[in-house]
Design a protein around this motif. Structure first.
Motif, PDB file in Angstrom:
ATOM      1  N   ARG A 133      22.405  53.921  18.196  1.00 42.69           N
ATOM      2  CA  ARG A 133      23.161  52.772  17.686  1.00 42.69           C
ATOM      3  C   ARG A 133      22.398  51.460  17.833  1.00 42.69           C
ATOM      4  O   ARG A 133      22.732  50.458  17.179  1.00 42.69           O
ATOM      5  N   VAL A 134      21.294  51.463  18.571  1.00 40.37           N
ATOM      6  CA  VAL A 134      20.485  50.237  18.674  1.00 40.37           C
ATOM      7  C   VAL A 134      19.977  49.842  17.296  1.00 40.37           C
ATOM      8  O   VAL A 134      19.750  48.663  17.004  1.00 40.37           O
ATOM      9  N   ILE A 135      19.874  50.842  16.381  1.00 36.87           N
ATOM     10  CA  ILE A 135      19.466  50.545  15.003  1.00 36.87           C
ATOM     11  C   ILE A 135      20.534  49.660  14.339  1.00 36.87           C
ATOM     12  O   ILE A 135      20.255  48.585  13.830  1.00 36.87           O
ATOM     13  N   GLY A 136      21.778  50.106  14.410  1.00 43.65           N
ATOM     14  CA  GLY A 136      22.876  49.339  13.798  1.00 43.65           C
ATOM     15  C   GLY A 136      23.055  47.993  14.465  1.00 43.65           C
ATOM     16  O   GLY A 136      23.190  46.953  13.803  1.00 43.65           O
ATOM     17  N   TRP A 137      23.015  47.977  15.820  1.00 41.17           N
ATOM     18  CA  TRP A 137      23.211  46.693  16.522  1.00 41.17           C
ATOM     19  C   TRP A 137      22.183  45.658  16.076  1.00 41.17           C
ATOM     20  O   TRP A 137      22.527  44.515  15.773  1.00 41.17           O
ATOM     21  N   THR A 138      20.904  46.094  16.033  1.00 38.90           N
ATOM     22  CA  THR A 138      19.842  45.125  15.711  1.00 38.90           C
ATOM     23  C   THR A 138      19.892  44.716  14.242  1.00 38.90           C
ATOM     24  O   THR A 138      19.624  43.560  13.911  1.00 38.90           O
ATOM     25  N   ALA A 139      20.305  45.633  13.377  1.00 36.69           N
ATOM     26  CA  ALA A 139      20.462  45.261  11.958  1.00 36.69           C
ATOM     27  C   ALA A 139      21.567  44.219  11.814  1.00 36.69           C
ATOM     28  O   ALA A 139      21.426  43.237  11.067  1.00 36.69           O
ATOM     29  N   HIS A 140      22.645  44.392  12.565  1.00 36.74           N
ATOM     30  CA  HIS A 140      23.762  43.430  12.487  1.00 36.74           C
ATOM     31  C   HIS A 140      23.399  42.088  13.111  1.00 36.74           C
ATOM     32  O   HIS A 140      23.844  41.031  12.636  1.00 36.74           O
ATOM     33  N   VAL A 141      22.576  42.083  14.163  1.00 35.85           N
ATOM     34  CA  VAL A 141      22.143  40.795  14.741  1.00 35.85           C
ATOM     35  C   VAL A 141      21.374  40.011  13.686  1.00 35.85           C
ATOM     36  O   VAL A 141      21.624  38.822  13.461  1.00 35.85           O
ATOM     37  N   SER A 142      20.466  40.680  12.979  1.00 36.36           N
ATOM     38  CA  SER A 142      19.690  39.997  11.933  1.00 36.36           C
ATOM     39  C   SER A 142      20.613  39.496  10.828  1.00 36.36           C
ATOM     40  O   SER A 142      20.481  38.367  10.346  1.00 36.36           O
ATOM     41  N   GLU A 143      21.581  40.342  10.440  1.00 37.79           N
ATOM     42  CA  GLU A 143      22.486  39.926   9.363  1.00 37.79           C
ATOM     43  C   GLU A 143      23.349  38.741   9.804  1.00 37.79           C
ATOM     44  O   GLU A 143      23.573  37.799   9.058  1.00 37.79           O
ATOM     45  N   GLN A 144      23.812  38.785  11.068  1.00 36.03           N
ATOM     46  CA  GLN A 144      24.625  37.665  11.579  1.00 36.03           C
ATOM     47  C   GLN A 144      23.842  36.360  11.509  1.00 36.03           C
ATOM     48  O   GLN A 144      24.330  35.334  11.033  1.00 36.03           O
ATOM     49  N   LEU A 145      22.572  36.412  11.937  1.00 36.98           N
ATOM     50  CA  LEU A 145      21.748  35.186  11.986  1.00 36.98           C
ATOM     51  C   LEU A 145      21.394  34.690  10.592  1.00 36.98           C
ATOM     52  O   LEU A 145      21.218  33.485  10.377  1.00 36.98           O
ATOM     53  N   ALA A 146      21.332  35.618   9.631  1.00 39.08           N
ATOM     54  CA  ALA A 146      20.918  35.218   8.270  1.00 39.08           C
ATOM     55  C   ALA A 146      21.982  34.337   7.617  1.00 39.08           C
ATOM     56  O   ALA A 146      21.678  33.503   6.763  1.00 39.08           O
ATOM     57  N   ALA A 147      23.243  34.502   8.032  1.00 43.56           N
ATOM     58  CA  ALA A 147      24.321  33.647   7.470  1.00 43.56           C
ATOM     59  C   ALA A 147      25.296  33.386   8.601  1.00 43.56           C
ATOM     60  O   ALA A 147      26.433  33.850   8.578  1.00 43.56           O
ATOM     61  N   ASN A 148      24.813  32.657   9.615  1.00 40.86           N
ATOM     62  CA  ASN A 148      25.563  32.589  10.864  1.00 40.86           C
ATOM     63  C   ASN A 148      26.755  31.637  10.837  1.00 40.86           C
ATOM     64  O   ASN A 148      26.771  30.644  10.108  1.00 40.86           O
ATOM     65  N   ALA A 149      27.780  31.996  11.615  1.00 36.95           N
ATOM     66  CA  ALA A 149      28.872  31.086  11.977  1.00 36.95           C
ATOM     67  C   ALA A 149      29.237  31.484  13.404  1.00 36.95           C
ATOM     68  O   ALA A 149      29.408  32.679  13.685  1.00 36.95           O
ATOM     69  N   LEU A 172      14.604  52.424   9.083  1.00 41.16           N
ATOM     70  CA  LEU A 172      14.022  51.452   8.129  1.00 41.16           C
ATOM     71  C   LEU A 172      15.021  51.146   7.011  1.00 41.16           C
ATOM     72  O   LEU A 172      15.145  50.007   6.568  1.00 41.16           O
ATOM     73  N   LEU A 173      15.789  52.156   6.578  1.00 42.89           N
ATOM     74  CA  LEU A 173      16.807  51.909   5.548  1.00 42.89           C
ATOM     75  C   LEU A 173      17.814  50.872   6.038  1.00 42.89           C
ATOM     76  O   LEU A 173      18.132  49.912   5.336  1.00 42.89           O
ATOM     77  N   LEU A 174      18.268  51.027   7.301  1.00 41.59           N
ATOM     78  CA  LEU A 174      19.293  50.106   7.816  1.00 41.59           C
ATOM     79  C   LEU A 174      18.716  48.725   8.069  1.00 41.59           C
ATOM     80  O   LEU A 174      19.366  47.712   7.798  1.00 41.59           O
ATOM     81  N   TRP A 175      17.460  48.639   8.541  1.00 43.58           N
ATOM     82  CA  TRP A 175      16.883  47.316   8.793  1.00 43.58           C
ATOM     83  C   TRP A 175      16.476  46.612   7.504  1.00 43.58           C
ATOM     84  O   TRP A 175      16.769  45.460   7.287  1.00 43.58           O
ATOM     85  N   ASP A 176      15.794  47.380   6.597  1.00 47.26           N
ATOM     86  CA  ASP A 176      15.198  46.751   5.401  1.00 47.26           C
ATOM     87  C   ASP A 176      16.137  46.755   4.199  1.00 47.26           C
ATOM     88  O   ASP A 176      15.916  46.028   3.241  1.00 47.26           O
ATOM     89  N   GLY A 177      17.123  47.664   4.203  1.00 45.89           N
ATOM     90  CA  GLY A 177      18.040  47.739   3.060  1.00 45.89           C
ATOM     91  C   GLY A 177      17.613  48.753   2.022  1.00 45.89           C
ATOM     92  O   GLY A 177      18.357  49.069   1.109  1.00 45.89           O
ATOM     93  N   GLU A 178      16.402  49.302   2.187  1.00 42.40           N
ATOM     94  CA  GLU A 178      15.902  50.311   1.239  1.00 42.40           C
ATOM     95  C   GLU A 178      15.228  51.444   2.007  1.00 42.40           C
ATOM     96  O   GLU A 178      14.673  51.206   3.099  1.00 42.40           O
ATOM     97  N   LEU A 179      15.249  52.660   1.479  1.00 44.44           N
ATOM     98  CA  LEU A 179      14.467  53.744   2.094  1.00 44.44           C
ATOM     99  C   LEU A 179      12.990  53.366   2.016  1.00 44.44           C
ATOM    100  O   LEU A 179      12.565  52.731   1.048  1.00 44.44           O
ATOM    101  N   PRO A 180      12.211  53.696   3.051  1.00 42.73           N
ATOM    102  CA  PRO A 180      10.808  53.250   3.085  1.00 42.73           C
ATOM    103  C   PRO A 180       9.936  54.012   2.089  1.00 42.73           C
ATOM    104  O   PRO A 180      10.169  55.186   1.812  1.00 42.73           O
TER     105      PRO A 180
END
Ligand code: SDX
Length: 372
Positions: free
Chosen positions: A338-354, A52-60
């Motif tokens: 690592r699926v946690i990191g991968w999915t967090a990065h997919v969301s971050e990529q899409l939030a400011a995509n190029a 949750l920290l990696l997805w949301d940016g804060e500890l739950p």
């Protein structure tokens, strides 16, 4: 004459985007997950809290954590078509290929497969997180002719992962060491598999395609596949007294020693001290002084001969071995974390995509015409 553009082979040392998810610092040999040192998280937090920290940016908050635990526990069981797909694969199929195939079926099953919305992608991330342990555990059991063990919803993520694999929850010391390894493996900025996921996300493909591509990248022995390769190295060496001779021969033939070196960390991998301590605890717990001697001898010999230091895969291999995981199951465990990191990065990529599309410098044949 035009100056030849410089080639950055392997994109080594090339920053290609910003990220707020984690910071790998070679100078201070540190790793922060959303600002928190991973060494603190790995010994004091659950995998669920770190996810949750990696997805949301804060500890739950306690409420957010309880809500997520409920959702994670009720989404662990595998659908019949996923189990059938795994059963259809030859028993000799590499477990990383089993993971890749199973994730494709999970994508086909997902009712929001066509949506790339932030909410749907975060829900897909949570469900992939919940279901990968069942895939990894079942594949190890089927290779031993053992029946599927259904998840237990009274156990936390880490205990249940071990329970589904071995049919029992091991002692708390083993659970703690496994939990530490999963937190350490969860995220590591733009490593090859994470960057592969971001490339796929940048075309506006879908989450399951991005994770499938990431699994393909992680399988390689220069990346995640190194943890299983460490055990093959120990088997090849044989006994601890043969380390020096083996290493001389290996280095002379310009072979890479698995579990050592790193593209970014040049003064040692920040995660090694924490994982090494967990590994030592495991080798003592399972009374394996022989493995500890092998580990120490090779670590010392590599430092003396090359100055190259271990990366996180080096202590993880022996720890997983004594816990009872098959060697070829080690990298799938890396996938589950690592699926946690991968999915967090997919969301971050899409939030400011190029769209990620670099250049190449043509060095092929000069223009020519077909024969008349
Ligand atoms: C992971 O990027 C990440 O963050 C990955 C990861 C993550 O969390 O996602 O940290 C997880 O993948 C860890 C790394 C696991 N891989 C291995 O353990 C495989 C063995 N390691 C090497 O292949 C290598 O160290 C790499 C691939 C990890 C890094 O290689 P680089 O940065 O491209 O450096 P290099 O290969 O150019 O090495 C520089 C020199 C070379 O010597 P020369 O050819 O210049 O004479 O050091 C030598 C290399 O031969 N070298 C090694 C070595 N690692 C580097 N020699 C022997 N054994 C090694 N392990």
């Amino acid at each position: 004459a035009t100056t030849e553009p410089r080639i950055f082979k392997g994109l080594a040392g090339v920053p290609v985007d910003v990220t707020a998810i984690s910071m790998v610092n070679s100078d201070t040999n540190s790793l922060l997950y959303r600002g928190y040192p991973v060494q603190q998280l790995a010994t004091r937090c659950s995998v669920e809290q770190v996810a949750l920290l990696l997805w949301d940016g804060e500890l739950p908050t306690p409420e957010r954590l309880a809500e997520f635990q409920l959702e994670e526990r009720s989404n662990r069981a595998l659908a019949p078509n996923v189990l059938r797909a795994v059963d259809d694969l030859p028993l000799t199929t590499h477990p990383m290929d089993v993971c890749r195939t199973a994730v494709s079926i999970l994508g086909a099953n997902d009712m929001d497969a066509g949506s790339n919305s932030t909410a749907h992608n975060l829900r897909k991330a949570r469900h992939l997180f919940a279901q990968l342990p069942a895939i990894v555990a079942y594949d190890q059991r089927r290779r031993h002719g053992l029946a599927l063990v259904e998840p237990r919803n009274d156990l936390d993520y880490t205990e249940n992962f071990l329970y589904m694999t071995f049919g029992a929850v091991p002692e708390p010391e083993v659970v703690a060491a496994f939990r530490t390894s999963l937190v350490l493996y969860a995220e590591h900025s733009f490593n090859a598999s994470t960057f592969a996921a971001r490339v796929i996300a940048s075309t506006l493909s879908d989450m399951h395609s991005a994770v499938t591509g990431a699994i393909g990248a992680l399988k390689g022995p220069l990346h995640g596949g190194a943890n299983e390769a460490v055990m093959y190295t120990f088997d090849e060496i044989g006994t601890p007294d043969r380390v020096a001779a083996w290493l001389d021969e290996t280095l002379a033939s310009k072979r890479k020693v698995m579990g050592f070196g790193h593209r970014v960390y040049k003064h040692g991998d920040s995660r090694v001290p924490t994982m090494r301590a967990a590994m030592v605890t495991m080798l003592e717990h399972f009374d394996r002084p022989d493995l500890l001697e092998m580990y120490m001898n090779l670590e010392e010999a590599m430092a003396a001969r090359t100055g190259i230091l271990p990366n996180v895969d080096y202590p993880t291999g022996p720890a997983y071995h004594v816990m009872g995981f098959d060697t070829e199951t080690f990298t799938p465990i890396f996938v589950a974390a690592r699926v946690i990191g991968w999915t967090a990065h997919v969301s971050e990529q899409l939030a400011a995509n190029a769209l990620i599309r670099p250049l190449s410098v043509y060095v092929g044949a000069a223009q020519r015409d077909l024969p008349a």
